[in-house]
Design an enzyme around this catalytic site. Sequence first.
Site, mmCIF file in Angstrom:
data_model
loop_
_atom_site.group_PDB
_atom_site.id
_atom_site.type_symbol
_atom_site.label_atom_id
_atom_site.label_comp_id
_atom_site.label_asym_id
_atom_site.label_seq_id
_atom_site.Cartn_x
_atom_site.Cartn_y
_atom_site.Cartn_z
ATOM 1 N N GLY A 132 4.893 3.409 -8.870
ATOM 2 C CA GLY A 132 4.812 4.529 -7.945
ATOM 3 C C GLY A 132 3.920 4.200 -6.768
ATOM 4 O O GLY A 132 2.740 4.591 -6.745
ATOM 5 N N TYR A 133 4.448 3.465 -5.806
ATOM 6 C CA TYR A 133 3.675 3.063 -4.630
ATOM 7 C C TYR A 133 4.225 3.706 -3.359
ATOM 8 O O TYR A 133 3.623 4.598 -2.782
ATOM 9 C CB TYR A 133 3.687 1.534 -4.485
ATOM 10 C CG TYR A 133 2.607 0.802 -5.253
ATOM 11 C CD1 TYR A 133 2.140 1.259 -6.478
ATOM 12 C CD2 TYR A 133 2.073 -0.381 -4.766
ATOM 13 C CE1 TYR A 133 1.153 0.580 -7.186
ATOM 14 C CE2 TYR A 133 1.087 -1.075 -5.463
ATOM 15 C CZ TYR A 133 0.634 -0.594 -6.664
ATOM 16 O OH TYR A 133 -0.342 -1.272 -7.352
ATOM 17 N N SER A 134 5.382 3.231 -2.897
ATOM 18 C CA SER A 134 5.925 3.675 -1.608
ATOM 19 C C SER A 134 6.273 5.162 -1.600
ATOM 20 O O SER A 134 6.672 5.732 -2.625
ATOM 21 C CB SER A 134 7.181 2.868 -1.264
ATOM 22 O OG SER A 134 6.877 1.503 -1.072
ATOM 23 N N SER A 166 11.920 1.480 -8.514
ATOM 24 C CA SER A 166 12.910 0.681 -9.255
ATOM 25 C C SER A 166 12.917 1.016 -10.741
ATOM 26 O O SER A 166 11.880 0.997 -11.398
ATOM 27 C CB SER A 166 12.617 -0.811 -9.070
ATOM 28 O OG SER A 166 12.644 -1.172 -7.708
ATOM 29 N N GLU A 248 2.487 -9.335 -8.900
ATOM 30 C CA GLU A 248 3.918 -9.185 -8.627
ATOM 31 C C GLU A 248 4.447 -10.382 -7.857
ATOM 32 O O GLU A 248 5.479 -10.956 -8.198
ATOM 33 C CB GLU A 248 4.171 -7.908 -7.829
ATOM 34 C CG GLU A 248 5.647 -7.738 -7.445
ATOM 35 C CD GLU A 248 5.864 -6.658 -6.406
ATOM 36 O OE1 GLU A 248 6.974 -6.128 -6.341
ATOM 37 O OE2 GLU A 248 4.927 -6.369 -5.637
#
Length: 342
Positions: A132-134, A166, A248
């Site tokens: 949960g970043y962008s 994703s 990552e």
Amino acid sequence: MADFGGAELDAFRAEARTWLQENFPPSLKGRSDIAASEAPVPVEGDYALWKQRMGAKGWGVPTWPAQYGGGGLTNLQAMALREEMAAIGAYNPIGGMGVMMFGPTLLEYGTEAQKQRHIPPIVRGELRWCQGYSEPGAGSDLAGLQTRAEDKGDHFLVNGQKIWTSGAQYADWCFCLTRTDPTKKHEGISFLLIDMRTPGVEVRPILLISGSSPFCETFFTDVKVPKENLVGPLNGGWTVGKRLLQHERNGLSGGGDGRPRHDTRHLRDAARTYVGLDETGRLADPDLRTRLAQHDMDARAYALTIRRVALEGRSNNGPSAATSIMKNANSRIATDHCELMV
């Protein structure tokens, strides 16, 4: 435990070879790994059996600490294990964001209780994680994120939206960057772990033109997150989040497991089939012949560099900024690979 070689490494290699011969299902030989894909993972059959065996052995994450279920192997042992797996057409069924991104980060920044709770299920491949970043208004400028996590005493109350999440429709947990101090930018972000089954979490897959939906929109509406799900210090999430991105890049570039990412053999086979050979036995197209040779050299140099960077990173307690450079190089070589195949 220090790396070792010689007779001890040979003994381990023999042990790994025997174990793999006894436990790897022959029906899976040469098949690609689906553990990190967006599709649901099979829960029965030979794939599930192989994953259960590798998870129980801890060899899906061979260098992770044995106290959390990992293999506890040295770098040389892990390399030998990968070579023995490749020799029989086996692959690692334990993967995904939990292995490549979140697990290594938690081992660095998590509390002992958090490690005991979350690392063993990742080792066994039992749970899937998403990122949960962008956000719609915070992509390139990630630090501008606005998903709020308000302190409610014994829990945080999360409200906001993430995008390009994703595999969120299949994930059990989400590692999420949230804003806990609206008066600061980078210094007002915290790193939270959110159970995707919590009331208020809604996932909407994004349909691509190809017909697949690997990415999702994820909405949080009054989602209660226990305080013990905070990783690192309050408002210290930017540091944790950056470290996760290093892991990552390390995984995407190939440094995560040291395997070459570009096998050029099938390119040469395709060229022989569709272009043909001249009277000397060489490819009939001299320009394509030169481009294939250059690509082969680039791919081999990349693989060797990745192995060196991975070993240096492990000896220096984690990946370095070199992972960003290698991710860029990986993208260029992958592009060349696809263009040559076309």
